[in-house]
Every structure is written in structure tokens, then in C-alpha cells.
Design an enzyme around this catalytic site. Structure first.
Site, PDB file in Angstrom:
ATOM      1  N   LYS A   1       0.853  -1.186   0.000  1.00 39.10           N
ATOM      2  CA  LYS A   1       0.000   0.000   0.000  1.00 39.10           C
ATOM      3  C   LYS A   1       0.888   1.235   0.000  1.00 39.10           C
ATOM      4  CE  LYS A   1      -2.029   1.563   3.792  1.00 39.10           C
ATOM      5  NZ  LYS A   1      -3.003   1.696   4.902  1.00 39.10           N
TER       6      LYS A   1
ATOM      7  N   LYS B   1       0.996   5.244   0.545  1.00 39.81           N
ATOM      8  CA  LYS B   1       0.321   6.446   1.017  1.00 39.81           C
ATOM      9  C   LYS B   1       0.610   7.581   0.038  1.00 39.81           C
ATOM     10  CE  LYS B   1      -1.446   5.310   5.138  1.00 39.81           C
ATOM     11  NZ  LYS B   1      -2.848   5.556   5.553  1.00 39.81           N
TER      12      LYS B   1
ATOM     13  N   ASP C   1      -3.510   4.802  -0.858  1.00 44.28           N
ATOM     14  CA  ASP C   1      -4.368   5.361   0.192  1.00 44.28           C
ATOM     15  C   ASP C   1      -4.087   6.852   0.276  1.00 44.28           C
ATOM     16  OD1 ASP C   1      -5.871   5.956   2.390  1.00 44.28           O
ATOM     17  OD2 ASP C   1      -4.705   4.772   3.808  1.00 44.28           O
TER      18      ASP C   1
ATOM     19  N   GLU D   1      -7.898   4.195  -2.097  1.00 45.28           N
ATOM     20  CA  GLU D   1      -8.574   4.302  -0.811  1.00 45.28           C
ATOM     21  C   GLU D   1      -8.783   5.769  -0.425  1.00 45.28           C
ATOM     22  OE1 GLU D   1      -7.943   2.782   3.807  1.00 45.28           O
ATOM     23  OE2 GLU D   1      -6.580   2.101   2.227  1.00 45.28           O
TER      24      GLU D   1
ATOM     25  N   LYS E   1     -12.436  -1.072  10.264  1.00 42.83           N
ATOM     26  CA  LYS E   1     -11.475  -0.971  11.358  1.00 42.83           C
ATOM     27  C   LYS E   1     -12.227  -1.012  12.678  1.00 42.83           C
ATOM     28  CE  LYS E   1      -8.177   1.914   8.787  1.00 42.83           C
ATOM     29  NZ  LYS E   1      -7.551   3.270   8.705  1.00 42.83           N
TER      30      LYS E   1
ATOM     31  N   ASP F   1      -5.003  -5.253   5.600  1.00 49.28           N
ATOM     32  CA  ASP F   1      -4.039  -4.170   5.826  1.00 49.28           C
ATOM     33  C   ASP F   1      -3.736  -4.110   7.317  1.00 49.28           C
ATOM     34  OD1 ASP F   1      -2.523  -1.839   5.738  1.00 49.28           O
ATOM     35  OD2 ASP F   1      -4.266  -0.514   5.635  1.00 49.28           O
TER      36      ASP F   1
ATOM     37  N   ASP G   1      -0.414  -4.344   8.905  1.00 50.24           N
ATOM     38  CA  ASP G   1       1.048  -4.426   8.946  1.00 50.24           C
ATOM     39  C   ASP G   1       1.659  -3.722  10.142  1.00 50.24           C
ATOM     40  OD1 ASP G   1       0.382  -1.899   8.042  1.00 50.24           O
ATOM     41  OD2 ASP G   1       2.115  -1.730   6.719  1.00 50.24           O
TER      42      ASP G   1
END
Length: 326
Positions: A147, A149, A174, A200, A245, A295, A297
Site C-alpha cells: 500500500k 500512502k 491510500d 482508498e 477498522k 491491511d 502491517d
């Protein structure tokens, strides 16, 4: 019953830049609920972007502590007593753990899900220069997914640099609300060419309606825009994925219900997390077995704690020991 809540700071191994700032660590809140024979544990990570702090979370927990200690509140009652929040997450997960231990079964059985020995999980790269992101990506050739950012100064160049370094790696990006609609429509075709499979949260939640004007080919994922089941009707037709989440749903109870409702409504599910130790990662791992994209990590990027029960080997998460949670 006795409930205790405490605060601690979890540091990151190195600074991690996202759209809203550079993180070096965050406060988490640990909760324990004990009946004298068994103790259930939960943990949450309040975030200022959701107008929650460690102090406000401790106050929210303190407000319901008397009712929990006299046994008036179980997991089901908690869902209506408190709104979705990090405070409810810590309490909900502690009650999950306590329930499993009292019943002598695993949290997997309580959830009605079969345990999975491993889960493929991504590795995240914070915002940086194209050169530095490519250099960091070069060390992640064994990852299952990366992923990136975005929301910085050179977004497309960063993705292109990582793609040049890792031609076959699954990638998603994201943005953490860092773009406007014009940028999204401009960037999405190029991101598709670069093999990005998902974008995202490109826009802030208050601008979700603008996504009716999205013309790009890459599917979108709702993160900041999706907290619980009540958000799904507003997201339909605008997002293909939802990022679930526990700190947003207010615990594993609502998270599993959201995953089921999202599936039924045709969304694809992703599990994410805030910062935390193994106490937070274990229930998120259970949720991860219901999700297409994982996700989780944090075990790679957080400085080690004494309760790191979920191991990430750089490509996969490995099943936690139910004797420590669930």
C-alpha cells in the site's frame, strides 16, 4: 467484576508520513475486565481525526465502568449504550475475550468462524520522494501486496517509481482524503496503467456526494467515510470496497456485522487498523478472515511491545495464541 483502563504510548520504528501529518507513535488505551477468575483484554487507538483523544476515551470508559462492573452491560447492550468509537472498541474486545475464557471456547467459536493459520497482509509505505519510496520498495520483494500512502507532492511519480522497481507487485494507494475530484479523475487512468487495483479514500467524507462525478477506471475504497452499517446506503454506487477498522466500528461485534452487511450489499471488504499491540491485532485478525484485502502491517512498523502476539513475516500474518486473547 472489575474494570481497569490505562494509557501507553506505542512508538513507530521510523516516522511515517500521511496526508494529515507525520506520525512517530500514538497513545493506545488498554482495558481489562476481570470477574475474579478470568480477565478479558481489549485495546483501542483514539485518533484526533475522529475527534477522539486518549483523555476523552478514558473519560468515555469511566462513564460506563460502574454499569459494567455490576454486570448490567454485556456486548449486546454495549452496542446501544455507546456510539461507535475507540472507547467502545476496547470494551467490546475485552468482553469478547472474557466471554471466550468463561465459556472455555475460542473467540473463533464465539464468532462462528474457522481459524486460519495465516493471512496474506500488505506492507505500507508512507509518503516520501519517488526515489526514496522506490528504494524502500526494493526491500519488499517478498511482500504479498504493498500500500502506498499518497497525497504528497509527486503522487504519480511515486507510484511509477515503485512500479518500475516491482513490476509484478499488487499495489493499491491510500490518499487519506488528500485529493479533490479533479485530481482523482486526472490521476485514476494513469494509476490503472500502473497496475493500481484500488484507491482508498481520495476525498474527505463530507465530499462523498462529489464522487457521483468520478469518471476513473480504478475502484474506490471507503475508509474515513465508513464507520458502521449505517454508512452503507450512502456509500452505494460511490465505493466498491469498505475498509473496516475496529476503532471505527466500535469493536469486533459491529465489525463482523458490518462485514456481513457489506457483503450482502455487494461491497468488497478490507480490514485495516490503527496503531496497537497484539491485543488489538488479534481481534482484527479474526475480522481479516472475512475480508478480501488485509491491511494489518502494524507488527512491522511499530516498535516491539511485550504483547506482540501477532507475527507479520513481511508477507503473511501468523495466527495468534488464543491463550493470550480470545
Amino acid at each position: 467484576m472489575k474494570l481497569t483502563a490505562s494509557r501507553r504510548f506505542i512508538e513507530l520504528n521510523q516516522p511515517f508520513r500521511v496526508t494529515f501529518g507525520t506520525l512517530t507513535g500514538l497513545d493506545v488505551i488498554d482495558v481489562e475486565v476481570s470477574d475474579g477468575d478470568y480477565t478479558g483484554r481489549g485495546q483501542c487507538c483514539p485518533m484526533s481525526i475522529y475527534k477522539q483523544t486518549a483523555d476523552s476515551t478514558l473519560a468515555d470508559i469511566a462513564a460506563v465502568t460502574p454499569a459494567i462492573e455490576v454486570g448490567e452491560i454485556d456486548r449486546a447492550a454495549l452496542q446501544t449504550l455507546m456510539p461507535p468509537s475507540s472507547a467502545r472498541n476496547a470494551l467490546d474486545c475485552a468482553l469478547w475475550d472474557l466471554e471466550a475464557k468463561r465459556r472455555g471456547v475460542s473467540a473463533w467459536e464465539v464468532a462462528g468462524l474457522p481459524p486460519r493459520e495465516t493471512l496474506e497482509s500488505d506492507v505500507s509505505l508512507g509518503i516520501d520522494t519517488p526515489r526514496d519510496m522506490a528504494a524502500r520498495a526494493a526491500d519488499l520483494r517478498e511482500a504479498s501486496c504493498i500500500k502506498l500512502k499518497l497525497g504528497g507532492e509527486h503522487d504519480l511519480d511515486c507510484v511509477a517509481a515503485v512500479r518500475a522497481e516491482l513490476p509484478d507487485m499488487p499495489l493499491f494507494v491510500d490518499v487519506n482524503c488528500g485529493w479533490n475530484l479533479a485530481q482523482l479523475n486526472e490521476y485514476a487512468p494513469r494509476l490503472q496503467e500502473l497496475g493500481v487495483f484500488m484507491i482508498e479514500q481520495p476525498l474527505p467524507p463530507e465530499q462523498d456526494a462529489e464522487l457521483d462525478g468520478y469518471t476513473g477506471p480504478v475502484p474506490l475504497c471507503a475508509d474515513e467515510s465508513c464507520h458502521d452499517r449505517g454508512d452503507l446506503p450512502r456509500l452505494a454506487g460511490r465505493f466498491a470496497y469498505v475498509n473496516i477498522k475496529l476503532d471505527k466500528t466500535g469493536g469486533l461485534t459491529e465489525a463482523l456485522a458490518l462485514a456481513e452487511a457489506a457483503d450482502a450489499a455487494g461491497f468488497r471488504c478490507m480490514v485495516g487498523c490503527m496503531l496497537g499491540s497484539g491485543i488489538a491485532m488479534a481481534p482484527a485478525y479474526i475480522l481479516g478472515t472475512r475480508c478480501e484485502v488485509v491491511d494489518l502491517d502494524v507488527p512491522l512498523i511499530a516498535r516491539r511491545q511485550g504483547d506482540d502476539y501477532v507475527h507479520h513475516d513481511g508477507a503473511r500474518l501468523h495466527l495468534f495464541n488464543s491463550s493470550v486473547w480470545g
